[in-house]
Design a protein around this motif. Structure first.
Motif, mmCIF file in Angstrom:
data_model
loop_
_atom_site.group_PDB
_atom_site.id
_atom_site.type_symbol
_atom_site.label_atom_id
_atom_site.label_comp_id
_atom_site.label_asym_id
_atom_site.label_seq_id
_atom_site.Cartn_x
_atom_site.Cartn_y
_atom_site.Cartn_z
ATOM 1 N N ASP A 153 6.004 -1.059 6.016
ATOM 2 C CA ASP A 153 4.891 -1.062 6.970
ATOM 3 C C ASP A 153 5.213 -1.786 8.280
ATOM 4 O OD1 ASP A 153 4.863 -3.714 6.144
ATOM 5 O OD2 ASP A 153 3.008 -3.526 4.974
ATOM 6 N N TYR A 154 6.502 -2.014 8.544
ATOM 7 C CA TYR A 154 6.837 -2.824 9.720
ATOM 8 C C TYR A 154 6.449 -2.159 11.028
ATOM 9 C CZ TYR A 154 11.082 0.020 10.413
ATOM 10 O OH TYR A 154 11.953 1.048 10.626
ATOM 11 N N THR A 155 6.447 -0.829 11.081
ATOM 12 C CA THR A 155 6.071 -0.172 12.336
ATOM 13 C C THR A 155 4.586 -0.392 12.634
ATOM 14 O OG1 THR A 155 5.694 1.942 11.209
ATOM 15 C CG2 THR A 155 7.885 1.570 12.152
ATOM 16 N N ILE A 156 3.759 -0.398 11.598
ATOM 17 C CA ILE A 156 2.329 -0.687 11.773
ATOM 18 C C ILE A 156 2.156 -2.130 12.231
ATOM 19 C CG2 ILE A 156 0.066 -0.698 10.669
ATOM 20 C CD1 ILE A 156 1.332 2.075 10.827
ATOM 21 N N ALA A 157 2.932 -3.041 11.631
ATOM 22 C CA ALA A 157 2.844 -4.455 11.997
ATOM 23 C C ALA A 157 3.201 -4.665 13.465
ATOM 24 C CB ALA A 157 3.766 -5.287 11.100
ATOM 25 N N ILE A 158 4.227 -3.965 13.939
ATOM 26 C CA ILE A 158 4.610 -4.079 15.352
ATOM 27 C C ILE A 158 3.469 -3.617 16.245
ATOM 28 C CG2 ILE A 158 6.127 -3.128 17.133
ATOM 29 C CD1 ILE A 158 8.343 -3.049 14.953
ATOM 30 N N TYR A 187 0.854 -1.192 0.000
ATOM 31 C CA TYR A 187 0.000 0.000 0.000
ATOM 32 C C TYR A 187 0.886 1.237 0.000
ATOM 33 C CZ TYR A 187 -3.779 -3.125 1.529
ATOM 34 O OH TYR A 187 -4.707 -4.141 1.618
ATOM 35 N N ASP A 188 0.519 2.233 -0.799
ATOM 36 C CA ASP A 188 1.264 3.492 -0.780
ATOM 37 C C ASP A 188 1.231 4.114 0.607
ATOM 38 O OD1 ASP A 188 2.003 3.343 -3.445
ATOM 39 O OD2 ASP A 188 0.182 4.353 -4.127
ATOM 40 N N ASN A 189 0.079 3.988 1.268
ATOM 41 C CA ASN A 189 -0.058 4.473 2.634
ATOM 42 C C ASN A 189 0.023 3.275 3.571
ATOM 43 O OD1 ASN A 189 -0.697 5.555 5.102
ATOM 44 N ND2 ASN A 189 -2.708 6.352 4.489
ATOM 45 N N PRO A 190 1.105 3.155 4.354
ATOM 46 C CA PRO A 190 1.261 1.988 5.230
ATOM 47 C C PRO A 190 0.090 1.771 6.183
ATOM 48 C CG PRO A 190 3.306 3.228 5.115
ATOM 49 C CD PRO A 190 2.271 4.069 4.427
ATOM 50 N N GLU A 191 -0.608 2.849 6.528
ATOM 51 C CA GLU A 191 -1.756 2.710 7.426
ATOM 52 C C GLU A 191 -2.821 1.780 6.850
ATOM 53 O OE1 GLU A 191 -2.931 3.533 10.394
ATOM 54 O OE2 GLU A 191 -1.067 4.460 11.076
ATOM 55 N N ASP A 192 -2.863 1.681 5.534
ATOM 56 C CA ASP A 192 -3.870 0.832 4.898
ATOM 57 C C ASP A 192 -3.622 -0.648 5.180
ATOM 58 O OD1 ASP A 192 -5.106 3.063 3.878
ATOM 59 O OD2 ASP A 192 -4.137 2.944 1.914
ATOM 60 N N ALA A 193 -2.429 -0.986 5.634
ATOM 61 C CA ALA A 193 -2.124 -2.382 5.962
ATOM 62 C C ALA A 193 -2.610 -2.762 7.354
ATOM 63 C CB ALA A 193 -0.613 -2.625 5.871
ATOM 64 N N LEU A 218 3.922 -14.434 15.156
ATOM 65 C CA LEU A 218 3.246 -13.864 14.001
ATOM 66 C C LEU A 218 4.298 -13.093 13.220
ATOM 67 C CD1 LEU A 218 0.424 -13.679 12.758
ATOM 68 C CD2 LEU A 218 0.009 -11.651 14.176
ATOM 69 N N SER A 219 4.549 -13.532 11.990
ATOM 70 C CA SER A 219 5.573 -12.912 11.139
ATOM 71 C C SER A 219 4.859 -12.093 10.067
ATOM 72 C CB SER A 219 6.442 -14.008 10.504
ATOM 73 O OG SER A 219 7.352 -13.457 9.560
ATOM 74 N N MET A 220 4.982 -10.774 10.143
ATOM 75 C CA MET A 220 4.300 -9.909 9.174
ATOM 76 C C MET A 220 4.922 -8.526 9.225
ATOM 77 S SD MET A 220 0.624 -9.363 11.111
ATOM 78 C CE MET A 220 0.502 -8.403 12.643
ATOM 79 N N GLY A 221 4.796 -7.813 8.120
ATOM 80 C CA GLY A 221 5.349 -6.475 8.041
ATOM 81 C C GLY A 221 6.713 -6.462 7.394
ATOM 82 N N MET A 222 6.892 -5.518 6.451
ATOM 83 C CA MET A 222 8.164 -5.379 5.748
ATOM 84 C C MET A 222 8.610 -3.921 5.807
ATOM 85 S SD MET A 222 7.695 -8.191 2.667
ATOM 86 C CE MET A 222 6.095 -7.650 2.074
ATOM 87 N N SER A 223 9.564 -3.550 4.974
ATOM 88 C CA SER A 223 10.204 -2.245 5.125
ATOM 89 C C SER A 223 9.227 -1.077 5.146
ATOM 90 C CB SER A 223 11.222 -2.030 3.996
ATOM 91 O OG SER A 223 12.379 -2.801 4.206
#
Length: 232
Positions: A210-215, A170-176, A203-208
């Motif tokens: 959007d990783y802060t949202i995933a945390i 997603y262009d906007n990480p918040e959308d994840a 739980l393994s999720m989030g990449m460069s």
């Protein structure tokens, strides 16, 4: 030496600062969350640079790369295999990867079990979930997860420790955020099934991007590549 090698220190420190901020916002200890530096396609020298800065968990998508780096880099590195894994290549990484994040079928799980028994070891794995049923992504769709999990739970030499997903970009990480929340809820649901031998620890999720949202939404592993090593 690649042009970006000198920038790895700066990128790594920025990434770790953002990582710490995300843990703080989520009210989580930094020890609860593990960052995997995804070094696929980057040379060993890039891995060494991150290693010198204190990074010990690295992720690879390709079997040959993992094998070559594991052989030539410090032995206290924890290698995580995070890419699509072909059954005929399991034997090459079964005693090299501390965890396989991308088990996407009972057929693959059976081969991992077989190879683990041959090496007299227990393979630690995560089941890859494709919540959006995206054709371009591997993984169990929600409807097939319980049946697959029960089948895999019977396999010797294999320990299922949680779930993994690769979400859309997603262009906007918040959308994840909604997807990550759904994955956290799914992890709790799977745990409630109380399938014998299955532990929903990670739980393994989030990449460069959007990783802060995933945390913030419950990731135990985040897989960060370009934010540390630069663009491929």
């Amino acid at each position: 030496m690649p042009d970006n090698i000198g920038s790895i220190e700066e990128k790594y420190r920025e990434t770790m600062a953002a990582f710490s901020d995300a843990c703080r916002r989520a009210g989580r200890s930094e020890d609860e969350v593990k960052m995997i530096a995804v070094s696929k396609t980057f040379p060993a020298e890039s891995v060494k640079q991150a290693y010198r800065l204190g990074q010990r968990l690295f992720g690879e998508n390709y079997v040959q790369e993992l094998c070559e780096k594991e052989q030539n880099l410090p032995k206290d590195i924890e290698w995580h295999f995070i890419g699509r894994l072909q059954r005929n290549k399991v034997k090459y990484i079964i005693d090299k990867a501390v965890m396989i994040h991308s088990v996407d079928s009972p057929v693959l799980a059976r081969e991992i079990s077989r190879q683990a028994l041959l090496k007299n070891r227990e393979a630690r794995v995560l089941l890859q979930v494709n919540l959006g049923a995206e054709e371009s992504k591997a993984g169990f769709e929600r409807e097939a997860l319980r049946r697959g999990l029960e089948e895999i739970a019977e396999l010797p030499g294999l320990q299922v420790l949680g779930l993994m997903t690769i979400g859309p970009y997603y262009d906007n990480p918040e959308d994840a955020r909604a997807l990550f929340r759904e994955m956290r809820a799914l992890k709790a649901e799977v745990a409630s099934w109380a399938v014998k031998g299955i532990v929903m620890q990670y739980l393994s999720m989030g990449m460069s991007h959007d990783y802060t949202i995933a945390i913030e939404e419950g990731a135990d592993f985040v897989r960060v590549g370009s934010a540390i090593f630069g663009q491929r």
